[in-house]
Design a protein around this motif. Structure first.
Motif, PDB file in Angstrom:
ATOM      1  N   VAL A  49       0.805  35.669   0.939  1.00 18.48           N
ATOM      2  CA  VAL A  49       0.969  35.300   2.339  1.00 18.48           C
ATOM      3  C   VAL A  49       0.041  36.089   3.259  1.00 18.48           C
ATOM      4  CG1 VAL A  49       2.827  36.957   2.830  1.00 18.48           C
ATOM      5  CG2 VAL A  49       2.747  34.766   4.058  1.00 18.48           C
ATOM      6  N   ASN A  50      -0.446  37.227   2.820  1.00 23.51           N
ATOM      7  CA  ASN A  50      -1.318  38.029   3.678  1.00 23.51           C
ATOM      8  C   ASN A  50      -2.796  37.845   3.358  1.00 23.51           C
ATOM      9  OD1 ASN A  50      -1.232  39.314   1.235  1.00 23.51           O
ATOM     10  ND2 ASN A  50      -0.888  41.387   2.064  1.00 23.51           N
ATOM     11  N   ILE A  51      -3.110  36.786   2.637  1.00 22.48           N
ATOM     12  CA  ILE A  51      -4.502  36.440   2.343  1.00 22.48           C
ATOM     13  C   ILE A  51      -4.747  35.000   2.783  1.00 22.48           C
ATOM     14  CG2 ILE A  51      -6.224  36.095   0.536  1.00 22.48           C
ATOM     15  CD1 ILE A  51      -4.766  38.185  -1.128  1.00 22.48           C
ATOM     16  N   VAL A  52      -5.789  34.802   3.563  1.00 21.47           N
ATOM     17  CA  VAL A  52      -6.188  33.437   3.916  1.00 21.47           C
ATOM     18  C   VAL A  52      -6.599  32.720   2.623  1.00 21.47           C
ATOM     19  CG1 VAL A  52      -7.998  32.069   5.016  1.00 21.47           C
ATOM     20  CG2 VAL A  52      -6.865  33.901   6.294  1.00 21.47           C
ATOM     21  N   PRO A  53      -5.940  31.612   2.278  1.00 20.60           N
ATOM     22  CA  PRO A  53      -6.224  30.961   0.989  1.00 20.60           C
ATOM     23  C   PRO A  53      -7.627  30.377   0.931  1.00 20.60           C
ATOM     24  CG  PRO A  53      -4.668  29.651   2.281  1.00 20.60           C
ATOM     25  CD  PRO A  53      -4.847  30.940   3.014  1.00 20.60           C
ATOM     26  N   ASP A  54      -8.301  30.673  -0.171  1.00 18.61           N
ATOM     27  CA  ASP A  54      -9.664  30.149  -0.327  1.00 18.61           C
ATOM     28  C   ASP A  54      -9.725  28.901  -1.188  1.00 18.61           C
ATOM     29  OD1 ASP A  54      -9.215  31.196  -2.835  1.00 18.61           O
ATOM     30  OD2 ASP A  54     -10.754  32.749  -2.696  1.00 18.61           O
ATOM     31  N   HIS A  55      -8.601  28.526  -1.796  1.00 20.87           N
ATOM     32  CA  HIS A  55      -8.580  27.220  -2.450  1.00 20.87           C
ATOM     33  C   HIS A  55      -7.148  26.687  -2.472  1.00 20.87           C
ATOM     34  CE1 HIS A  55      -7.351  29.640  -5.936  1.00 20.87           C
ATOM     35  NE2 HIS A  55      -6.922  28.520  -6.501  1.00 20.87           N
ATOM     36  N   VAL A  56      -7.013  25.420  -2.212  1.00 24.63           N
ATOM     37  CA  VAL A  56      -5.730  24.721  -2.184  1.00 24.63           C
ATOM     38  C   VAL A  56      -5.919  23.416  -2.958  1.00 24.63           C
ATOM     39  CG1 VAL A  56      -4.001  23.600  -0.738  1.00 24.63           C
ATOM     40  CG2 VAL A  56      -5.033  25.757   0.000  1.00 24.63           C
ATOM     41  N   THR A  57      -4.945  23.108  -3.789  1.00 26.33           N
ATOM     42  CA  THR A  57      -5.068  21.935  -4.653  1.00 26.33           C
ATOM     43  C   THR A  57      -3.995  20.908  -4.320  1.00 26.33           C
ATOM     44  OG1 THR A  57      -5.905  23.346  -6.421  1.00 26.33           O
ATOM     45  CG2 THR A  57      -5.176  21.145  -7.041  1.00 26.33           C
ATOM     46  N   LEU A  58      -4.404  19.658  -4.233  1.00 32.23           N
ATOM     47  CA  LEU A  58      -3.493  18.535  -4.021  1.00 32.23           C
ATOM     48  C   LEU A  58      -3.538  17.614  -5.234  1.00 32.23           C
ATOM     49  CD1 LEU A  58      -4.510  17.369  -0.416  1.00 32.23           C
ATOM     50  CD2 LEU A  58      -2.845  19.119  -1.029  1.00 32.23           C
ATOM     51  N   GLU A  59      -2.437  16.950  -5.487  1.00 31.78           N
ATOM     52  CA  GLU A  59      -2.420  15.800  -6.382  1.00 31.78           C
ATOM     53  C   GLU A  59      -1.906  14.622  -5.566  1.00 31.78           C
ATOM     54  OE1 GLU A  59      -0.464  16.280 -10.125  1.00 31.78           O
ATOM     55  OE2 GLU A  59      -1.405  18.231 -10.522  1.00 31.78           O
ATOM     56  N   TYR A  60      -2.658  13.522  -5.575  1.00 31.18           N
ATOM     57  CA  TYR A  60      -2.298  12.353  -4.780  1.00 31.18           C
ATOM     58  C   TYR A  60      -2.319  11.111  -5.644  1.00 31.18           C
ATOM     59  CZ  TYR A  60      -1.278  12.937   0.145  1.00 31.18           C
ATOM     60  OH  TYR A  60      -0.630  13.182   1.328  1.00 31.18           O
ATOM     61  N   ILE A  95       0.848  -1.189   0.000  1.00 29.90           N
ATOM     62  CA  ILE A  95       0.000   0.000   0.000  1.00 29.90           C
ATOM     63  C   ILE A  95       0.888   1.245   0.000  1.00 29.90           C
ATOM     64  CG2 ILE A  95      -1.652   1.351   1.337  1.00 29.90           C
ATOM     65  CD1 ILE A  95      -2.981  -1.051   0.176  1.00 29.90           C
ATOM     66  N   ARG A  96       0.564   2.179  -0.857  1.00 29.16           N
ATOM     67  CA  ARG A  96       1.284   3.446  -0.915  1.00 29.16           C
ATOM     68  C   ARG A  96       0.278   4.591  -1.064  1.00 29.16           C
ATOM     69  NH1 ARG A  96       4.705   0.303   0.239  1.00 29.16           N
ATOM     70  NH2 ARG A  96       6.820   0.078  -0.630  1.00 29.16           N
ATOM     71  N   MET A  97       0.516   5.698  -0.341  1.00 28.43           N
ATOM     72  CA  MET A  97      -0.260   6.930  -0.484  1.00 28.43           C
ATOM     73  C   MET A  97       0.718   8.084  -0.460  1.00 28.43           C
ATOM     74  SD  MET A  97      -3.470   6.284   2.135  1.00 28.43           S
ATOM     75  CE  MET A  97      -2.519   5.456   3.423  1.00 28.43           C
ATOM     76  N   HIS A  98       0.790   8.851  -1.523  1.00 31.45           N
ATOM     77  CA  HIS A  98       1.737   9.959  -1.551  1.00 31.45           C
ATOM     78  C   HIS A  98       1.218  11.054  -2.476  1.00 31.45           C
ATOM     79  CE1 HIS A  98       3.198   8.307  -5.431  1.00 31.45           C
ATOM     80  NE2 HIS A  98       3.033   7.148  -4.839  1.00 31.45           N
ATOM     81  N   GLY A  99       1.580  12.298  -2.185  1.00 33.33           N
ATOM     82  CA  GLY A  99       1.080  13.385  -3.003  1.00 33.33           C
ATOM     83  C   GLY A  99       1.840  14.673  -2.793  1.00 33.33           C
TER      84      GLY A  99
END
Length: 440
Positions: free
Chosen positions: A259-270, A246-250
């Motif tokens: 940096v002075n804005i709270v991020p409203d979207h974050v993208t992952l690739e897994y 089993i492997r899980m990595h991303g």
């Protein structure tokens, strides 16, 4: 008619005589690396070489793939010899293209060259009446599962039918008349045959609400939700502690814009990997639950796009035996490790192994995959001996009335029918939203 041994020796000699030409081909391909579904120059160059051998080449298969058939004129099975074409993105590699960052750090330029070497050996040394059946030389694109957004765009526009090249070729019908498929992968290992994991790729978008970073309570921090989800995945690994397949990595492919804005979207690739389809399904569902509930825990939302990428690879036992025998002829005294280990990586050759007998052998002569140190340090093994091994297997399979090839091809009946394969793959692909949490 020559004996089988006589045909084999003629093929070996023909490939040896082409050594200088083949090494020049490999060097040219090394110098023009192209990532998946962009292999325009590589495919055109290989097709031109096949045409000079007298073969008619069908191009534009799965965008950049191609196929050229040699027909003995006698009935028998059709055996495909595959040549992978795509490069990796590794800008830190000393040989990387300075504009694109592409480099053949997995040796696919050697795979394509090897396929061309097999074609040269076969057409230069074999007479039609000595073999039965056909050989299909197939250039396969996009084995590396990278540039996901680019491939999703191609998929949505209908230019390809799958993220990975061999799966896309299957869906286009390129392998519908193929009975057996062969290729070898170069690496830092000895001559070997090993089975591989299957894999699902995932694009995950966490959504929150932006605000000034000095007043974070006015927003919803998508990066915080991702942080929690990454911890959940790390803890989930513990439940698979006794399963080393089993492997899980991303990666976080987009973590915010300022940096002075709270991020409203974050993208992952897994990427999730496992050695059986039931394991992949279970792992996929557990992973999605972790993502969704971590998003909800911090009032964020998440969208998960799952893309079945490569199915588990199972090498045919008889083809593995034939591979070892061929290696013994080409490189006498060499030990061949047949299924003595398991490779936790993945390859879209696994998709073909679900529907027909395949051989995905390992050949030495190269460095560590996907590293800045990768290079072909022994082209005599990685390319010339590699081509000779595959050519000997072709002769063994198709000599005379191709009785050996017919026996191996009969194993196709124990593989998945195409419709069942497609249904199983499609069942792994879906889009999940956090609003779906009740069913998770």
């Amino acid at each position: 008619m020559r004996s089988k041994e006589g045909v084999k020796q003629a093929v070996l000699q023909e490939i040896s005589a082409r050594q200088e030409q083949l090494l020049a081909v490999a060097e040219k391909l090394w110098q023009q690396p192209e990532t998946g579904y962009r292999e325009v120059r590589s495919a055109a160059y290989a097709a031109e070489i096949l045409q000079t051998l007298g073969l008619e080449v069908r191009t534009g298969l799965a965008l950049t793939g191609f196929r050229a058939d040699w027909d003995s004129g006698r009935p028998g099975p059709t055996v495909a010899v595959l040549g992978e074409m795509d490069a990796l993105l590794l800008p830190s590699h000393p040989a990387a293209d300075p504009q694109t960052g592409a480099v053949h750090a997995c040796g696919h330029h050697a795979h394509l060259t090897t396929m061309l070497g097999v074609a040269m050996g076969l057409l230069g040394a074999v007479k039609g009446e000595e073999l039965s059946g056909r050989v299909a030389f197939v250039g396969t694109p996009a084995e590396e599962g990278i540039e996901l957004d680019y491939r999703l765009g191609l998929l949505r526009s209908g230019k390809i039918q799958a993220i990975m090249g061999k799966a896309a070729l299957i869906r286009e019908g390129v392998f519908s008349d193929i009975d057996i498929a062969l290729m070898n992968h170069v690496g830092e290992y000895p001559f070997c045959v090993a089975d591989f994991n299957g894999t699902i790729k995932k694009k995950i978008i966490f959504r929150g609400r932006s605000c000034h970073a000095s007043t974070p309570h006015k927003g919803i921090n998508a990066l915080n939700a991702v942080n929690l989800a990454l911890h959940a995945v790390a803890l989930l690994r513990e439940s698979y502690g006794n399963d080393d397949r089993i492997r899980m990595h991303g990666i976080i492919s987009h973590g915010g814009d300022a940096v002075n804005i709270v991020p409203d979207h974050v993208t992952l690739e897994y990427q999730l990997r496992a050695d059986t389809l039931p394991k992949l399904r279970s792992l996929n569902a557990r992973f999605d639950r972790a993502m969704v509930h971590c998003a909800l825990a911090l009032d964020a939302q998440v969208e998960i796009t799952s893309l079945p990428t490569a199915m588990p690879l199972r090498n045919d036992d008889e083809l593995a035996r034939m591979f070892a025998a061929a290696v013994a002829e080409v490189v006498p005294g060499t030990e061949v490790q047949v299924k003595q280990s398991f490779n936790p990586g993945c390859t879209d050759m696994g998709d073909l192994s679900q529907i027909m007998p395949v051989l995905h052998g390992g050949v030495p002569g190269a460095g560590a995959w996907h590293s800045i140190d990768f290079a072909i340090h022994d082209p005599g093994l990685a390319i010339i001996a590699n081509a000779q091994v595959l050519a000997l297997m072709l002769v063994e399979l198709l000599y005379g009335d191709a009785s050996c090839g017919r026996a191996v091809a009969a194993g196709k009946s124990s593989c998945l029918p195409l419709a069942d394969y497609l249904a199983q793959v499609d069942s792994l692909g879906e889009v999940v939203h956090s609003e779906d949490c009740k069913r998770l």
